[in-house]
Design a protein around this motif. Structure first.
Motif, PDB file in Angstrom:
ATOM      1  N   SER A 152       6.597 -44.335 -52.674  1.00 47.90           N
ATOM      2  CA  SER A 152       6.230 -44.427 -51.262  1.00 47.90           C
ATOM      3  C   SER A 152       7.433 -44.344 -50.333  1.00 47.90           C
ATOM      4  O   SER A 152       7.313 -43.928 -49.193  1.00 47.90           O
ATOM      5  N   ASP A 153       8.616 -44.730 -50.835  1.00 48.63           N
ATOM      6  CA  ASP A 153       9.815 -44.659 -49.993  1.00 48.63           C
ATOM      7  C   ASP A 153      10.621 -43.380 -50.223  1.00 48.63           C
ATOM      8  O   ASP A 153      11.747 -43.255 -49.758  1.00 48.63           O
ATOM      9  N   GLY A 154      10.030 -42.429 -50.964  1.00 52.36           N
ATOM     10  CA  GLY A 154      10.663 -41.140 -51.134  1.00 52.36           C
ATOM     11  C   GLY A 154      11.579 -40.996 -52.345  1.00 52.36           C
ATOM     12  O   GLY A 154      12.102 -39.921 -52.596  1.00 52.36           O
ATOM     13  N   ARG A 155      11.776 -42.089 -53.095  1.00 51.13           N
ATOM     14  CA  ARG A 155      12.624 -41.965 -54.298  1.00 51.13           C
ATOM     15  C   ARG A 155      11.882 -41.194 -55.376  1.00 51.13           C
ATOM     16  O   ARG A 155      10.697 -41.117 -55.429  1.00 51.13           O
ATOM     17  N   ALA A 172      -2.554 -52.263 -60.721  1.00 52.93           N
ATOM     18  CA  ALA A 172      -1.366 -53.006 -60.270  1.00 52.93           C
ATOM     19  C   ALA A 172      -0.078 -52.379 -60.792  1.00 52.93           C
ATOM     20  O   ALA A 172       0.943 -52.386 -60.097  1.00 52.93           O
ATOM     21  N   ALA A 173      -0.102 -51.834 -62.004  1.00 52.48           N
ATOM     22  CA  ALA A 173       1.101 -51.191 -62.551  1.00 52.48           C
ATOM     23  C   ALA A 173       1.480 -49.966 -61.721  1.00 52.48           C
ATOM     24  O   ALA A 173       2.663 -49.740 -61.436  1.00 52.48           O
ATOM     25  N   ALA A 174       0.498 -49.172 -61.314  1.00 50.40           N
ATOM     26  CA  ALA A 174       0.766 -48.006 -60.467  1.00 50.40           C
ATOM     27  C   ALA A 174       1.323 -48.464 -59.115  1.00 50.40           C
ATOM     28  O   ALA A 174       2.235 -47.841 -58.574  1.00 50.40           O
ATOM     29  N   GLN A 175       0.797 -49.553 -58.598  1.00 46.76           N
ATOM     30  CA  GLN A 175       1.294 -50.078 -57.324  1.00 46.76           C
ATOM     31  C   GLN A 175       2.769 -50.466 -57.440  1.00 46.76           C
ATOM     32  O   GLN A 175       3.572 -50.122 -56.578  1.00 46.76           O
ATOM     33  N   ARG A 176       3.114 -51.145 -58.525  1.00 48.24           N
ATOM     34  CA  ARG A 176       4.519 -51.532 -58.717  1.00 48.24           C
ATOM     35  C   ARG A 176       5.413 -50.308 -58.910  1.00 48.24           C
ATOM     36  O   ARG A 176       6.521 -50.247 -58.382  1.00 48.24           O
ATOM     37  N   LEU A 177       4.944 -49.345 -59.655  1.00 45.81           N
ATOM     38  CA  LEU A 177       5.739 -48.166 -59.966  1.00 45.81           C
ATOM     39  C   LEU A 177       5.951 -47.264 -58.756  1.00 45.81           C
ATOM     40  O   LEU A 177       7.059 -46.804 -58.502  1.00 45.81           O
ATOM     41  N   THR A 206       8.078 -35.387 -66.505  1.00 45.11           N
ATOM     42  CA  THR A 206       8.049 -34.900 -65.132  1.00 45.11           C
ATOM     43  C   THR A 206       8.668 -35.946 -64.208  1.00 45.11           C
ATOM     44  O   THR A 206       9.142 -36.983 -64.658  1.00 45.11           O
ATOM     45  N   ARG A 207       8.654 -35.675 -62.946  1.00 50.52           N
ATOM     46  CA  ARG A 207       9.109 -36.619 -61.928  1.00 50.52           C
ATOM     47  C   ARG A 207       7.979 -36.819 -60.925  1.00 50.52           C
ATOM     48  O   ARG A 207       7.199 -35.918 -60.671  1.00 50.52           O
ATOM     49  N   ARG A 208       7.932 -37.995 -60.333  1.00 54.24           N
ATOM     50  CA  ARG A 208       6.987 -38.302 -59.264  1.00 54.24           C
ATOM     51  C   ARG A 208       7.735 -39.034 -58.161  1.00 54.24           C
ATOM     52  O   ARG A 208       8.796 -39.614 -58.396  1.00 54.24           O
ATOM     53  N   ALA A 209       7.176 -39.035 -56.973  1.00 54.98           N
ATOM     54  CA  ALA A 209       7.819 -39.656 -55.803  1.00 54.98           C
ATOM     55  C   ALA A 209       7.167 -41.007 -55.501  1.00 54.98           C
ATOM     56  O   ALA A 209       5.965 -41.180 -55.666  1.00 54.98           O
TER      57      ALA A 209
END
Length: 69
Positions: free
Chosen positions: A66-69, A13-18, A61-64
């Motif tokens: 689902s909306d591209g942010r 659930a935390a990954a889903q929110r993030l 690092t950076r990750r993207a």
């Protein structure tokens, strides 16, 4: 959680929110889904190092999302 070839095997659930993806959208897919184009080589390098038994302490690092942010 992901395999050494980069396939997502667990999504909480935390990954889903993030990141904005539900587990059904991510589990079984490659983690590259979350990696910005300019960092694609970073993930392959990390997985290779882990595969050799190298310990990765901390890195930034950076990750993207689902909306591209």
């Amino acid at each position: 959680i992901k395999t050494l070839d980069g396939r997502v095997t667990f999504w909480n659930a935390a990954a889903q929110r993030l990141y904005g993806y539900r587990a059904q959208e991510v589990v079984g897919r490659h983690i590259g889904l979350l990696i910005p184009p300019d960092l694609k080589d970073e993930e392959a390098d990390l997985l290779e190092r882990i595969g050799r038994g190298e310990r990765i302490e901390h890195y930034e690092t950076r990750r993207a999302t689902s909306d591209g942010r």
